[in-house]
Enzyme design. Structure first.
Site, PDB file in Angstrom:
ATOM      1  N   GLY A   1       0.812  -1.221   0.000  1.00 26.19           N
ATOM      2  CA  GLY A   1       0.000   0.000   0.000  1.00 26.19           C
ATOM      3  C   GLY A   1       0.842   1.266   0.000  1.00 26.19           C
TER       4      GLY A   1
ATOM      5  CG  ASP B   1      -2.428   0.246   8.460  1.00 27.32           C
ATOM      6  OD1 ASP B   1      -1.813  -0.271   7.507  1.00 27.32           O
ATOM      7  OD2 ASP B   1      -2.699  -0.374   9.506  1.00 27.32           O
TER       8      ASP B   1
ATOM      9  N   PRO C   1      -2.545 -13.274   5.457  1.00 28.13           N
ATOM     10  CG  PRO C   1      -2.526 -13.201   7.792  1.00 28.13           C
ATOM     11  CD  PRO C   1      -3.065 -12.489   6.581  1.00 28.13           C
TER      12      PRO C   1
ATOM     13  CG  LEU D   1      -2.970 -17.195  -5.891  1.00 27.68           C
ATOM     14  CD1 LEU D   1      -4.059 -18.201  -5.528  1.00 27.68           C
ATOM     15  CD2 LEU D   1      -2.172 -16.848  -4.638  1.00 27.68           C
TER      16      LEU D   1
ATOM     17  CB  ALA E   1       3.017 -14.441 -11.241  1.00 30.03           C
TER      18      ALA E   1
ATOM     19  CB  CYS F   1       4.253 -13.112  -1.084  1.00 33.99           C
ATOM     20  SG  CYS F   1       3.543 -11.618  -0.372  1.00 33.99           S
TER      21      CYS F   1
HETATM   22  P1  NAD Z   1       1.599  -5.589   5.361  1.00 33.89           P
HETATM   23  O1  NAD Z   1       1.333  -6.479   6.512  1.00 33.89           O
HETATM   24  O2  NAD Z   1       2.919  -4.912   5.241  1.00 33.89           O
HETATM   25  O3  NAD Z   1       0.494  -4.425   5.346  1.00 33.89           O
HETATM   26  C1  NAD Z   1      -0.873  -4.647   5.512  1.00 33.89           C
HETATM   27  C2  NAD Z   1      -1.440  -3.507   6.350  1.00 33.89           C
HETATM   28  O4  NAD Z   1      -2.866  -3.609   6.374  1.00 33.89           O
HETATM   29  C3  NAD Z   1      -0.996  -3.520   7.823  1.00 33.89           C
HETATM   30  O5  NAD Z   1      -0.333  -2.311   8.127  1.00 33.89           O
HETATM   31  C4  NAD Z   1      -2.312  -3.675   8.616  1.00 33.89           C
HETATM   32  O6  NAD Z   1      -2.329  -2.929   9.819  1.00 33.89           O
HETATM   33  C5  NAD Z   1      -3.318  -3.118   7.636  1.00 33.89           C
HETATM   34  N1  NAD Z   1      -4.693  -3.570   7.868  1.00 33.89           N
HETATM   35  C6  NAD Z   1      -5.143  -4.840   8.043  1.00 33.89           C
HETATM   36  N2  NAD Z   1      -6.482  -4.830   8.185  1.00 33.89           N
HETATM   37  C7  NAD Z   1      -6.894  -3.550   8.085  1.00 33.89           C
HETATM   38  C8  NAD Z   1      -8.159  -2.912   8.129  1.00 33.89           C
HETATM   39  N3  NAD Z   1      -9.282  -3.618   8.284  1.00 33.89           N
HETATM   40  N4  NAD Z   1      -8.208  -1.570   8.008  1.00 33.89           N
HETATM   41  C9  NAD Z   1      -7.076  -0.845   7.841  1.00 33.89           C
HETATM   42  N5  NAD Z   1      -5.852  -1.390   7.775  1.00 33.89           N
HETATM   43  C10 NAD Z   1      -5.747  -2.732   7.895  1.00 33.89           C
HETATM   44  O7  NAD Z   1       1.287  -6.443   4.068  1.00 33.89           O
HETATM   45  P2  NAD Z   1       1.911  -6.242   2.593  1.00 33.89           P
HETATM   46  O8  NAD Z   1       3.250  -6.878   2.523  1.00 33.89           O
HETATM   47  O9  NAD Z   1       1.750  -4.825   2.192  1.00 33.89           O
HETATM   48  O10 NAD Z   1       0.931  -7.163   1.750  1.00 33.89           O
HETATM   49  C11 NAD Z   1      -0.400  -6.777   1.509  1.00 33.89           C
HETATM   50  C12 NAD Z   1      -0.976  -7.689   0.442  1.00 33.89           C
HETATM   51  O11 NAD Z   1      -0.248  -7.511  -0.780  1.00 33.89           O
HETATM   52  C13 NAD Z   1      -0.890  -9.183   0.754  1.00 33.89           C
HETATM   53  O12 NAD Z   1      -2.040  -9.812   0.236  1.00 33.89           O
HETATM   54  C14 NAD Z   1       0.318  -9.640  -0.017  1.00 33.89           C
HETATM   55  O13 NAD Z   1       0.230 -10.995  -0.388  1.00 33.89           O
HETATM   56  C15 NAD Z   1       0.273  -8.767  -1.245  1.00 33.89           C
HETATM   57  N6  NAD Z   1       1.568  -8.506  -1.891  1.00 33.89           N
HETATM   58  C16 NAD Z   1       2.672  -8.216  -1.132  1.00 33.89           C
HETATM   59  C17 NAD Z   1       3.875  -7.919  -1.760  1.00 33.89           C
HETATM   60  C18 NAD Z   1       5.122  -7.593  -0.978  1.00 33.89           C
HETATM   61  O14 NAD Z   1       6.169  -7.458  -1.579  1.00 33.89           O
HETATM   62  N7  NAD Z   1       5.065  -7.454   0.341  1.00 33.89           N
HETATM   63  C19 NAD Z   1       3.946  -7.874  -3.153  1.00 33.89           C
HETATM   64  C20 NAD Z   1       2.802  -8.153  -3.897  1.00 33.89           C
HETATM   65  C21 NAD Z   1       1.614  -8.463  -3.237  1.00 33.89           C
HETATM   66  C1  UGA Z   2       8.109 -11.797  -4.892  1.00 36.16           C
HETATM   67  C2  UGA Z   2       7.897 -11.664  -6.400  1.00 36.16           C
HETATM   68  O1  UGA Z   2       9.171 -11.567  -7.027  1.00 36.16           O
HETATM   69  C3  UGA Z   2       7.056 -10.434  -6.723  1.00 36.16           C
HETATM   70  O2  UGA Z   2       6.787 -10.387  -8.121  1.00 36.16           O
HETATM   71  C4  UGA Z   2       5.736 -10.524  -5.956  1.00 36.16           C
HETATM   72  O3  UGA Z   2       4.964  -9.361  -6.185  1.00 36.16           O
HETATM   73  C5  UGA Z   2       6.018 -10.654  -4.487  1.00 36.16           C
HETATM   74  O4  UGA Z   2       6.844 -11.820  -4.245  1.00 36.16           O
HETATM   75  C6  UGA Z   2       4.802 -10.846  -3.654  1.00 36.16           C
HETATM   76  O5  UGA Z   2       3.769 -11.249  -4.140  1.00 36.16           O
HETATM   77  O6  UGA Z   2       4.950 -10.593  -2.452  1.00 36.16           O
HETATM   78  P1  UGA Z   2       9.699 -10.651  -3.100  1.00 36.16           P
HETATM   79  O7  UGA Z   2       9.301 -11.817  -2.256  1.00 36.16           O
HETATM   80  O8  UGA Z   2       9.567  -9.301  -2.539  1.00 36.16           O
HETATM   81  O9  UGA Z   2       8.855 -10.663  -4.456  1.00 36.16           O
HETATM   82  O10 UGA Z   2      11.216 -10.814  -3.559  1.00 36.16           O
HETATM   83  P2  UGA Z   2      11.938 -11.808  -4.607  1.00 36.16           P
HETATM   84  O11 UGA Z   2      12.953 -11.041  -5.321  1.00 36.16           O
HETATM   85  O12 UGA Z   2      10.962 -12.565  -5.406  1.00 36.16           O
HETATM   86  O13 UGA Z   2      12.703 -12.809  -3.638  1.00 36.16           O
HETATM   87  C7  UGA Z   2      12.009 -13.764  -2.864  1.00 36.16           C
HETATM   88  C8  UGA Z   2      13.017 -14.687  -2.194  1.00 36.16           C
HETATM   89  O14 UGA Z   2      13.637 -15.529  -3.154  1.00 36.16           O
HETATM   90  C9  UGA Z   2      14.152 -13.961  -1.492  1.00 36.16           C
HETATM   91  O15 UGA Z   2      14.452 -14.606  -0.284  1.00 36.16           O
HETATM   92  C10 UGA Z   2      15.297 -14.082  -2.474  1.00 36.16           C
HETATM   93  O16 UGA Z   2      16.550 -13.996  -1.866  1.00 36.16           O
HETATM   94  C11 UGA Z   2      15.039 -15.462  -3.038  1.00 36.16           C
HETATM   95  N1  UGA Z   2      15.633 -15.676  -4.373  1.00 36.16           N
HETATM   96  C12 UGA Z   2      15.245 -14.911  -5.419  1.00 36.16           C
HETATM   97  C13 UGA Z   2      16.566 -16.706  -4.557  1.00 36.16           C
HETATM   98  O17 UGA Z   2      16.917 -17.421  -3.608  1.00 36.16           O
HETATM   99  N2  UGA Z   2      17.080 -16.905  -5.805  1.00 36.16           N
HETATM  100  C14 UGA Z   2      16.710 -16.160  -6.879  1.00 36.16           C
HETATM  101  O18 UGA Z   2      17.226 -16.406  -7.995  1.00 36.16           O
HETATM  102  C15 UGA Z   2      15.767 -15.129  -6.679  1.00 36.16           C
END
Ligand code: NAD
Ligand code: UGA
Length: 463
Positions: free
Chosen positions: A15, A35, A94, A222, A224, A277
């Protein structure tokens, strides 16, 4: 539809950066990120930009530029929902820790709370965007809640999954490979899709904006993540075979990566993937497949997780075995705790599990990570509930200086691929360590022959 106000529920790793970039690229749109977590919002609003809650290269600058102009962080969720035309849901999803689907299914309680809150507050038509990663067909549940509990206004549900990777989030958001938007085939659904396309068109070219039906979009996210994680488990599986046969996994990865059908990216053998993730999304995929009775599909994907768990355990077992089958009271220095470089995120980091194994063997763990605090390291270990909080505190020390962390250690283990580790004065580290001095390079970033010339016993992954 002219979009002037956007709200995003969830000021986390997705976000925060995503909305900061939308605000930068769309100065005509007011973007409010809300949040429930007051501490997190206060940190996003901290005058000192170094104190924003997420470390991502380039993010501070973008937040500083937009904050107070057209980018706002707030705990007033209802006001932001009320005023926005587009509401992104970007809350955490989660793995469930209770009840049906425990340990596999995605816990959608935060998503449902958002849907109910939007329904109760909205007094005019809204576009609700699933930004969180969700099981396929979640939009159906969101729509049902909105339609049955709302005030009679119209809601369009879009799926717009996020593909950014941490550590490169800003670059990924500025130059995405693609933007995926799934929506309803109806005329209203198509209008909603076009409204969101209009937002992204401020900086993303039309050929990179892909529109699909909602279910394809939800499932593509999912898929990807499953494909990406599968590549890592595949190369990690080969790394173990390399160690037995004299092949070198880096050479194998290079050789296969030059085949344009395979490609060179995501073939780096490691101590295992971490992050919030990959594991959660694959478990979710496995659960979905099982719930449709597709047991072979479920087993196929579950193997990616089984291999990853094996790789982490193999790394810690190897440390114990190599250090003459005992690490009791030996200092092992961890370089890195974050799950990858350039982030302060430690969720599901391999370091946590390797440390846990070694503490079970009575090792003393010294941690240095440029962006992770001692408090966080201990909190991660406490979450595992393997031992008492005080036992964890007694087993782990963390340092602000890497040379101090390594001093008197029997072994150094590289758990995160931070660039600075390559630049260290390894002779100085060697001189201060117990002999023989071991390096276990869980990221294959160090130059083994150079370390061996200094006197280290060096072990990378897969060679
Ligand atoms: P995060 O835990 O960092 O952030 C989520 C936030 O939502 C928290 O700060 C929490 O307090 C807030 N929240 C929860 N319920 C709420 C509510 N009812 N009202 C207001 N705030 C609320 O999570 P994130 O890493 O940002 O991931 C969010 C989503 O995006 C997940 O579904 C994750 O799978 C997806 N995603 C994450 C990444 C990544 O790199 N972290 C990349 C792509 C997709
Ligand atoms: C991953 C995907 O790459 C994103 O496209 C996606 O949006 C995200 O998950 C998500 O849905 O949360 P992220 O987990 O942030 O992103 O980082 P990555 O670069 O994918 O690395 C994930 C893990 O794999 C790390 O621990 C990294 O060190 C490991 N990794 C990555 C390896 O061990 N080998 C590789 O060649 C690449």
């Amino acid at each position: 539809m002219k979009i002037t106000k956007i709200c995003c529920i969830g000021a986390g790793y997705v976000g925060g950066p995503t909305m900061a970039v939308i605000a930068q690229k769309c100065p005509q749109i007011e973007v409010t990120v809300v949040d429930l977590n007051e501490e997190r919002i206060a940190a996003w609003n901290d005058e000192n930009i170094d104190n924003i809650p997420i470390y991502e290269p380039g993010l501070g600058k973008i937040v500083a530029e937009g904050r107070g102009r057209n980018l706002f962080f707030s705990t007033d969720v209802e006001k932001a929902i009320d005023e926005a035309q587009i509401i992104f849901i970007s809350v955490n999803t989660p793995t469930k820790t209770y009840g049906k689907g425990k340990g596999m299914a995605a816990d959608l309680k935060y998503i449902e709370l958002c849907a109910r809150q939007i329904a109760s507050v909205a007094k005019d038509n809204k576009i609700v965007v699933e930004k969180s990663t969700l099981p396929v067909r979640t939009a159906e549940a969101i729509k049902s809640i909105l339609d049955h509990t709302g005030n009679g206004v119209q809601f369009q549900i879009l799926s717009n999954p996020e593909f950014l990777a941490e550590g490169t989030a800003v670059q990924d958001l500025l130059n995405p490979d693609r933007i995926l938007i799934g929506g309803d085939p109806s005329e209203e659904g198509q209008k909603a899709i076009q409204a969101l396309v209009g937002v992204y068109s401020n900086w993303v070219t039309a050929d990179k904006i892909l529109t699909t039906n909602v279910w394809s979009s939800e499932l593509s996210k999912l898929t990807a993540n499953a494909f990406l994680a599968q590549r890592i488990s595949s190369i990690n599986a080969m790394s173990e075979l390399c160690e037995k046969t004299g092949a070198d996994v880096n050479e194998v990865a290079k050789a296969i990566g030059m085949d344009s059908r395979i490609g060179p990216k995501f073939l780096k053998a490691s101590v295992g993937f971490g992050g919030s993730c990959f594991q959660k999304d694959i478990l979710n995929l496995v659960y979905i497949a099982k719930s449709y009775g597709l047991n072979e599909v479920a087993d196929y994907w579950e193997q990616v997780i089984i291999m990853n768990d094996h790789q982490k355990r193999r790394f810690s077992n190897n440390i114990v075995q190599t250090l003459y089958n005992t690490v009791s009271d030996k200092k092992i220095c961890f370089l890195g705790w974050a799950f990858k470089k350039d982030t302060n995120d430690t969720r599901e980091s391999a370091a946590i599990y390797v440390a846990d194994d070694l503490i079970n063997e009575h090792a003393k763990i010294a941690v240095y990570d440029p962006k992770v605090s001692r408090k966080k390291v201990l909190a991660d270990l406490d979450c595992l509930e393997t031992r008492t909080v005080s036992a964890n505190a007694a087993s782990v020390v963390s340092f602000d200086d890497p040379y101090e962390a390594c001093a008197n250690a029997h072994a150094v283990a590289v758990l995160t691929e931070w660039d600075e580790f390559i630049q260290y004065d390894w002779q100085k580290i060697y001189d201060a360590m117990q002999k023989p001095a071991f390096v276990f390079d869980g990221r294959n970033i160090l130059d083994g022959p150079t370390l061996e010339a200094i006197g280290f016993v060096y072990q990378g992954i897969g060679s």
